[in-house]
Design a protein around this motif. Structure first.
Motif, PDB file in Angstrom:
ATOM      1  N   PRO A   8       0.838  -1.205   0.000  1.00  0.00           N
ATOM      2  CA  PRO A   8       0.000   0.000   0.000  1.00  0.00           C
ATOM      3  C   PRO A   8       0.875   1.258   0.000  1.00  0.00           C
ATOM      4  N   LYS A   9       0.468   2.240  -0.791  1.00  0.00           N
ATOM      5  CA  LYS A   9       1.292   3.446  -0.937  1.00  0.00           C
ATOM      6  C   LYS A   9       1.553   4.128   0.397  1.00  0.00           C
ATOM      7  N   GLU A  10       0.655   3.944   1.374  1.00  0.00           N
ATOM      8  CA  GLU A  10       0.842   4.557   2.690  1.00  0.00           C
ATOM      9  C   GLU A  10       2.025   3.950   3.444  1.00  0.00           C
ATOM     10  N   VAL A  12       4.806   2.665   1.827  1.00  0.00           N
ATOM     11  CA  VAL A  12       6.026   2.794   1.027  1.00  0.00           C
ATOM     12  C   VAL A  12       7.019   3.762   1.655  1.00  0.00           C
ATOM     13  N   SER A  13       6.563   4.908   2.128  1.00  0.00           N
ATOM     14  CA  SER A  13       7.497   5.906   2.675  1.00  0.00           C
ATOM     15  C   SER A  13       8.181   5.387   3.943  1.00  0.00           C
ATOM     16  N   GLN A  16      10.748   2.743   2.699  1.00  0.00           N
ATOM     17  CA  GLN A  16      11.885   3.398   2.042  1.00  0.00           C
ATOM     18  C   GLN A  16      12.744   4.165   3.032  1.00  0.00           C
ATOM     19  N   GLU A  51       9.157  -6.174  -1.992  1.00  0.00           N
ATOM     20  CA  GLU A  51       9.816  -5.503  -0.871  1.00  0.00           C
ATOM     21  C   GLU A  51      10.502  -6.511   0.044  1.00  0.00           C
ATOM     22  N   ASN A 120      -2.280   1.511   8.400  1.00  0.00           N
ATOM     23  CA  ASN A 120      -2.258   1.246   6.964  1.00  0.00           C
ATOM     24  C   ASN A 120      -2.792  -0.144   6.624  1.00  0.00           C
TER      25      ASN A 120
END
Length: 121
Positions: A8-10, A12-13, A16, A51, A120
């Motif tokens: 989920p894009k939430e 990713v940060s 990363q 990931e 998330n």
């Protein structure tokens, strides 16, 4: 059966950020802190095949850098099957991913990561 494919894009940060902190500390030769951030990235990313596999790739590179036969040998099977296990939703929740822990052992997730994952979910 639930198939996990895309993080989920939430998340990713957060994922990363852990990888970035690992890379920065590796450059500073602060190996203990670098490894800590790789473990955190593993916990965040282990449900997602790409990931999950990528963190094991980074852990393998870390093992090579520190010349740890145990880590190198331990990461190869994890790298080969970790992503598949993520895809089919069969992961040991909270496992930190290193050769220093059994690959199928469920572990306690740090509270701050629990909060991130809860927000998330």
């Amino acid at each position: 059966m639930k198939f996990n494919t895309i993080m989920p894009k939430e998340l990713v940060s957060f994922y990363q950020n852990e990888l970035q902190l690992a890379a920065e500390n590796l450059k500073l030769n602060d190996l203990q802190i670098a490894w800590h951030h790789l473990e955190r990235a593993h916990i965040i990313g282990q449900k997602y095949p790409y990931e999950h596999s990528f963190v094991h790739w980074k852990m393998l590179q870390f093992g090579i850098k520190i010349k740890s036969t145990k880590e190198i040998v331990g990461q190869i099977p994890r790298l080969l099957v970790g992503g598949v296990k993520s895809f089919v939703g069969h992961i040991p929740v909270g496992n930190t991913g290193g050769a220093n822990v059994p690959p199928l052992k469920t572990m306690e997730i740090p509270e701050d990561i629990q909060e991130i994952l809860k927000l998330n979910a």
